[in-house]
Write a protein that holds these residues in place. Structure first.
Motif, PDB file in Angstrom:
ATOM      1  N   GLY A   1       2.041  13.260  -6.338  1.00  0.00           N
ATOM      2  CA  GLY A   1       3.354  12.820  -6.790  1.00  0.00           C
ATOM      3  C   GLY A   1       3.325  11.374  -7.241  1.00  0.00           C
ATOM      4  O   GLY A   1       2.281  10.851  -7.635  1.00  0.00           O
ATOM      5  N   THR A   2       4.468  10.733  -7.170  1.00  0.00           N
ATOM      6  CA  THR A   2       4.580   9.327  -7.576  1.00  0.00           C
ATOM      7  C   THR A   2       5.359   8.561  -6.513  1.00  0.00           C
ATOM      8  O   THR A   2       6.366   9.074  -6.001  1.00  0.00           O
ATOM      9  N   VAL A   3       4.870   7.391  -6.168  1.00  0.00           N
ATOM     10  CA  VAL A   3       5.562   6.533  -5.215  1.00  0.00           C
ATOM     11  C   VAL A   3       5.832   5.188  -5.877  1.00  0.00           C
ATOM     12  O   VAL A   3       5.021   4.698  -6.677  1.00  0.00           O
ATOM     13  N   THR A   4       6.984   4.608  -5.603  1.00  0.00           N
ATOM     14  CA  THR A   4       7.356   3.311  -6.180  1.00  0.00           C
ATOM     15  C   THR A   4       6.900   2.196  -5.243  1.00  0.00           C
ATOM     16  O   THR A   4       7.304   2.160  -4.071  1.00  0.00           O
TER      17      THR A   4
ATOM     18  N   LEU B   1       0.829  -1.202   0.000  1.00  0.00           N
ATOM     19  CA  LEU B   1       0.000   0.000   0.000  1.00  0.00           C
ATOM     20  C   LEU B   1       0.870   1.262   0.000  1.00  0.00           C
ATOM     21  O   LEU B   1       1.896   1.320   0.694  1.00  0.00           O
ATOM     22  N   PRO B   2       0.472   2.269  -0.757  1.00  0.00           N
ATOM     23  CA  PRO B   2       1.298   3.491  -0.826  1.00  0.00           C
ATOM     24  C   PRO B   2       1.459   4.178   0.523  1.00  0.00           C
ATOM     25  O   PRO B   2       2.530   4.731   0.816  1.00  0.00           O
ATOM     26  N   GLU B   3       0.427   4.139   1.362  1.00  0.00           N
ATOM     27  CA  GLU B   3       0.566   4.789   2.666  1.00  0.00           C
ATOM     28  C   GLU B   3       1.582   4.067   3.550  1.00  0.00           C
ATOM     29  O   GLU B   3       2.225   4.681   4.408  1.00  0.00           O
ATOM     30  N   VAL B   4       1.732   2.763   3.356  1.00  0.00           N
ATOM     31  CA  VAL B   4       2.728   2.007   4.119  1.00  0.00           C
ATOM     32  C   VAL B   4       4.134   2.389   3.674  1.00  0.00           C
ATOM     33  O   VAL B   4       5.045   2.583   4.493  1.00  0.00           O
ATOM     34  N   VAL B   5       4.312   2.505   2.358  1.00  0.00           N
ATOM     35  CA  VAL B   5       5.615   2.929   1.837  1.00  0.00           C
ATOM     36  C   VAL B   5       5.932   4.349   2.300  1.00  0.00           C
ATOM     37  O   VAL B   5       7.064   4.660   2.691  1.00  0.00           O
ATOM     38  N   GLU B   6       4.932   5.212   2.280  1.00  0.00           N
ATOM     39  CA  GLU B   6       5.135   6.599   2.704  1.00  0.00           C
ATOM     40  C   GLU B   6       5.563   6.672   4.162  1.00  0.00           C
ATOM     41  O   GLU B   6       6.450   7.453   4.527  1.00  0.00           O
ATOM     42  N   GLU B   7       4.957   5.840   5.009  1.00  0.00           N
ATOM     43  CA  GLU B   7       5.249   5.899   6.437  1.00  0.00           C
ATOM     44  C   GLU B   7       6.548   5.196   6.809  1.00  0.00           C
ATOM     45  O   GLU B   7       7.308   5.673   7.654  1.00  0.00           O
ATOM     46  N   HIS B   8       6.802   4.039   6.163  1.00  0.00           N
ATOM     47  CA  HIS B   8       7.922   3.212   6.627  1.00  0.00           C
ATOM     48  C   HIS B   8       9.103   3.173   5.659  1.00  0.00           C
ATOM     49  O   HIS B   8      10.161   2.624   6.017  1.00  0.00           O
ATOM     50  N   GLY B   9       8.936   3.683   4.447  1.00  0.00           N
ATOM     51  CA  GLY B   9      10.055   3.782   3.524  1.00  0.00           C
ATOM     52  C   GLY B   9      10.732   2.466   3.235  1.00  0.00           C
ATOM     53  O   GLY B   9      10.110   1.477   2.852  1.00  0.00           O
TER      54      GLY B   9
ATOM     55  N   ILE C   1       6.324  -0.857  -9.386  1.00  0.00           N
ATOM     56  CA  ILE C   1       5.431  -0.085 -10.224  1.00  0.00           C
ATOM     57  C   ILE C   1       5.346   1.340  -9.698  1.00  0.00           C
ATOM     58  O   ILE C   1       5.305   1.561  -8.471  1.00  0.00           O
ATOM     59  N   ALA C   2       5.357   2.299 -10.624  1.00  0.00           N
ATOM     60  CA  ALA C   2       5.196   3.708 -10.250  1.00  0.00           C
ATOM     61  C   ALA C   2       3.707   3.988 -10.091  1.00  0.00           C
ATOM     62  O   ALA C   2       2.912   3.733 -10.991  1.00  0.00           O
TER      63      ALA C   2
END
Length: 625
Positions: free
Chosen positions: A95-98, A44-52, A88-89
């Motif tokens: 913006g864009t998150v990978t 999930l994008p929010e997980v990537v955003e929070e935990h990198g 995947i972008a």
């Protein structure tokens, strides 16, 4: 939305669900030779955003865990296969998150449900009980075998629950697969989300909750809880959160088999088995990990013998209920080409597993079809002059094969095993059906001699029965414990269908429609139904010992046959597939004149049909209703 990985492209079709860290999507996996369904898990994008980077590392765990199990062909049938990995972008908040993703094997549960939880619940509704002893044995053999393989590659699953065991097919071909390794711990990859308690209440071991540590013993704790659920449909440790789980385990608060309302009668009346299983479950969920069994193998060795005895009529009760609650009509179908025809391999014999994979004898030796591509399985232990001539399925992940020099052997995840040789080395084994430990019938052929039917009982050979009036035996299938159906071509140029009784050393030919040859036969043992199909559209149907014959009006040369659990009969010809509903009129359900090689093999599941041509084309038909 699309994802790609080199020459393979994924077309997103539907969202299957969203968990705490990832979303799952049904996708169509497409490459240059065909397409097949798969599942993509995207973090999930929010997980990537929070935990990198930590989020990426956690996803890497699942890839590492599953990748280690894919290193041999055939792969384990009891663990969901990893197909691919990628990034995947994704557009996110201006913006864009990978996002990293995993492509996984799609497990088609059909109308019976995809998860173990679904299937236990459906069985309770149909029969009033959870799994019977026979089905519970099969499920727990598969689950423990899968967990053994997981542990053997240095992985602790840590979230073994009814929702993380996926199921496909039904009856003796039902397969149970471990899935969802998102919180597994592969050796050398220790990252997890900081401060998170991982696991499912009622299934996670106390050390996971109190200390955040896990081991093989933690999976054994979950396995015991899962075992109770399989047998009863109820939770062994009833808790709504981690702390409640910890308190109940500490207090010894567990459900009892004797109190379970939906325990199958065959087990409830077996007091000795009940006592042994109860003791095993208590010991396996001990608060102290050191008091639990030492391994999954030790757990299975204590449990499985208790379940195998006194099987009773549970399976018959389930199948009767299943058919009475299901429409007998042929379903509408959605056709997908999994592998385009026109390949270099010439398919000579196939053994389909319950999940749509198969081991095949080809012009280039043994090959394994994993649902997406062909691979070369090792054949160590068999002399080079013994070329496999046939393959038939014995059980999940196990096949019977053989060939020159009267050689018979089992093949599975570990390669060649249980080699048995006949008394006449000049004989070539060309077909077989049965299991080596019980009663097996083997078709043999020696130069200048008529076909021979051999019986193998507990590795002891019965006297061979020659068939002087037969030129070729083309098909063999087991009807029940004492009868086999045999078909082929007579020396006078006519096709034949016969019933062979190896213990009586007798073969009885059945009345059959005129045909140059009968080329294939199939049986549904639970229903005592079988068919043989042949040239000029000839079909012989056998139900509970009574036979009938049919000639299809279009007179196709039928080369393969199958019967699904609803008694629907299937047959393949050149560029055509035919179906009949429980002996009713046959209907052409698919045709394409561009397919220039005949179908030679069919796998019939409750929700899909997979057919393979002589040149390796694979067509799947998913039921729509």
């Amino acid at each position: 939305m699309r994802a790609d990985s080199g020459a393979t492209e994924y077309l997103f079709q539907a969202k299957l669900g969203v968990g705490g860290t990832a979303a799952a999507y049904l996708v169509l996996r497409m490459d240059r030779v065909g397409s097949s369904p798969a599942v993509i898990k995207v973090i999930l994008p929010e997980v990537v955003e929070e935990h990198g980077a930590t989020a990426h590392a956690v996803f890497l765990k699942e890839a590492v865990a599953l990748g280690r199990l894919n290193e041999r062909a055939p792969p384990s049938p009891f663990v969901v296969r990893l197909l691919d990995v990628g990034r995947i972008a994704f557009p996110w908040r201006g913006g864009t998150v990978t996002l990293p993703w995993l492509a996984l094997e799609y497990v088609n549960g059909g109308s019976e449900g995809t998860t173990l939880g679904d299937r236990v619940e459906r069985t309770r509704k149909l029969t009033g009980f959870a799994f019977d002893r026979q089905r519970a044995t099969r499920a727990l053999e598969h689950i423990t075998s899968g967990l053994e393989e997981v542990h053997a590659v240095g992985v602790v699953h840590r979230d073994l629950t009814p929702g993380n065991v996926l199921c496909c097919n039904v009856g003796t071909e039902e397969i149970f697969k471990l899935s969802d390794f998102g919180i597994a711990r592969p050796t050398g990859v220790a990252t997890t989300f900081a401060g998170a308690v991982v696991g499912t209440p009622g299934y996670m071991a106390p050390e996971q909750i109190a200390e955040g540590v896990s081991s093989v013993a933690s999976d054994l704790f979950s396995l015991a809880c899962l075992t109770y659920f399989v047998l009863t449909g109820d939770e062994y440790i009833q808790a709504s959160n981690a702390l409640e789980t910890l308190a109940r385990v500490s207090d010894g608060d567990r459900a009892r088999l004797t109190d379970a309302r939906m325990l199958c009668p065959e087990l409830r009346h077996d007091r000795r088995a009940m006592t042994l299983i109860e003791e095993l479950l208590v010991r396996s969920t001990a608060f102290d990990p050191a008091q639990r069994p030492s391994s999954v193998q030790a757990f299975a060795a204590a449990l499985i013998p208790c379940l195998k005895a006194n099987v009773g009529a549970g399976s018959e009760r389930y199948f009767d209920a299943l058919r009475s609650h299901s429409s007998p009509a042929l379903p509408s179908m959605n056709w997908v080409v999994r592998h385009a025809p026109g390949g270099d391999l010439a398919i000579q014999s196939t053994g389909w597993d319950g999940d749509g994979c198969c081991l095949a004898v080809t012009s280039d030796g043994l090959r394994f079809w994993d649902g997406c591509a062909w691979s070369v399985p090792p054949l160590d232990g068999i002399p080079a002059q013994v070329r496999p001539r046939f393959v038939s399925r014995v059980a999940a992940g196990r096949w019977l094969s053989g060939g020159e020099r009267a050689t018979l052997f089992e093949y599975g995840r570990g390669g060649v095993s249980r080699i048995v040789r006949g008394r006449q080395p000049e004989v070539t084994f060309v077909e077989a059906a049965g299991t080596i430990d019980e009663l097996t019938v083997v078709v043999g052929q020696a130069p200048g001699s008529p076909p021979l039917l051999f019986g193998l009982v507990g590795r002891c050979w019965l006297k061979a029965l020659p068939i002087p009036w037969a030129a070729v035996v083309a098909g063999l299938t087991q009807l029940d414990d004492e009868h086999w159906l045999v078909c082929g071509r007579r020396t006078d140029g006519r096709g034949f269908v016969a019933v062979y009784r190896p213990l009586d050393w007798q073969i009885d030919e059945l009345d059959s429609a005129a045909s140059r040859a009968y080329l294939s036969c199939a049986a549904q043992r639970e229903r005592q139904i079988a068919i043989a199909v042949g040239a000029e559209g000839a079909v012989v149907r056998l139900e509970r010992g009574r036979s009938s014959t049919t000639l299809l009006e279009a007179r196709p040369n039928l080369a393969c046959a199958a019967i699904d659990v609803f008694d629907r009969e299937w047959a393949g010809a050149l560029g055509e597939l035919w179906a009949s509903n429980a002996g009713d009129e046959w209907t052409r359900v698919w045709s394409d004149p561009s397919w220039t090689r005949p179908f030679v093999s069919i796998h019939a599941d409750v929700g899909s049909i997979i057919a393979m041509t002589a040149d390796g084309g694979v067509l799947e038909c998913q039921a729509r209703g």
